[in-house]
Design a protein around this motif. Sequence first.
Motif: not given
Length: 620
Positions: A421-433, A563-566, A391-401
């Motif tokens: 742009s907003a989703s890109g900043s969050i995606t690059k800085s998020r916890d993928v788990n 806002i930069s990913p860092d 799903n190009k709209k969803l960048r999923d994580c590993r753990l689920h509720y």
Amino acid sequence: MDDSKLNAQSNQYTDEHIITLEGLEHVRRRPGMYIGKLGDGTYIDDGIYVLFKEIIDNSIDEFRMGAGTTIQVTLKNKTLAIRDYGRGIPLGKMIDAVSILNTGGKYDSKAFKKSVGLNGVGTKAVNALSSSFMVESYRDGSVKKALFSCGKLTSEEPLQSTSESNGTRIEFTPDETIFGQYAFKEEHIETMLRNYAYLNTGLAIFFNSKKFFAKNGLLDLLNENITSETLYPIVHLKGEDIEIAFSHSYQYGEEYYSFVNGQHTTQGGTHQSAFREAIARTIKEFYNKNMEMADIRNGLVAAVSISVEEPIFESQTKIRLGSKDMGPNGPSVNKFIGDFVKKEVDNFLHKNGETADILLHKIQESEKERKAIAGVTKIARERAKKVSLHNKKLRDCRLHYNDTKGSDLDTSMIFITEGDSASGSITKSRDVNTQAVFSLKGKPLNTFGLTKKIVYENEEFNLLQAALNIEDGLEGLRYNKVIIATDADNDGMHIRLLLLTFFLQFFPDLIKKGHVYILQTPLFRVRNKKETIYCYSDEERTTAINKLSPNPEITRFKGLGEISPDEFRHFIGKDMRLDPVTLKKEDSVATLLEFYMGNNTPERQEFIIENLVVEEDITD
């Protein structure tokens, strides 16, 4: 691996590495094993409320055993005191009962037949995790008192005579070295006490200056919590070890409040599943028509409470029942609930023809709507299934509720963002788990006044529903926190409003159960060569400028994409600020939607932006 490397490794693992933890030290070392997450008191499932629950559960158990009809709770700063008028802890074993693991009276089913706390851990865990812990037990004219710190006995007073009534008084202050800078929220404590009162008719609970008392059990609970108009008067039925209440409303989906031995099982379990199946089957058999279970349950709001001997929960925090039987020698939970619902609900519908007619009409309306959109839903489900893996709209994580247990339950979240742009900043800085991202392509559709058909016709909403996995209710919800992350400008506020409208219209239980949040992001960055301060308001900016003067550099963030990913990593990490979106009894969903999204929307949009989110400046 050669022998020299093996010898080197074995030399690093010697007798001195084998440790025996004394007393309650293991609880302090691994608190998550005993109380789930820690938290700072912001959320009702934070650890300090689990401590409170462990203590008051004992007092509730005394009432359920027929001892004491009053419980007094006092909160002063960070210290909670609980006084019950039960039988009191046996004086000779009082210190052991609050300080030695696997010691307690609840292993003896003669003394406690249907209690929640059966593991001999609860009170001891509170003792271990409190900087100060005091216990007093009053029995038959005598009182014994002991003081502890971090689980260790600091003083013990000799047995004295007293004129006080039998019972127990416990006072504790959670340890800041464990929980950090926490604070009790009175509204969370009141919610817990209100539920205890609903489930224990005749019990009076006093909290500071307030009294909680229910005459009508689950009937009062539903009346307090239903935010949509009911189609018929709430049906309230009671039997030995079971109580149910239900009605249908105009809202979509299903809504349940389930309890075991007075414990609010917020994640349901075997009893909730059994009730859900039994109520639909009984209604279908009553009308003797070929009905779909989903049509029968659409709009159902219900509460179910059962008493079980030696209940088995799926986690230490007891939020989901795992027991399949009512007790060692009792029937299965399925059969017990099924037999009660079949008999009592069938009898009620036969005796109350007007309610039966209203319910039939509601089911037929649900069926008509379902059939009208059957073709659309089939195509939409197939489309969602095809894109679920990529799903190009969803960048999923590993753990689920819906696939984690214990202390991991609260960690999974999804950010709903606007634009790449907003989703890109969050995606690059998020916890993928634990952190997923769902990207909107622009302003979503205003769903006010539309039927659920639009959820399937609109690709974006259909994919969002599939990502959350809430088409068939909240039991499969994949993320504990659904976080709306939009810019703090007018367009961002409008998108936030449209998303809230979508959830209020079709999934109000997602908001009621406390899963929807607004992400706060900084408006300004103020910095000099030595320090950077992020500011969420003009007041914070002024304070930062004064602190970093003279001539600090000031940056105004116009959107999340700037806002930069860092930098963004700070705003969605341990210092993340979230505003919970809440619904209260006085907030009728239909009225809210009409007011916020009907005609004259500019004024109404401005009002919702300022007022719907009722709790602000909360640090996660």
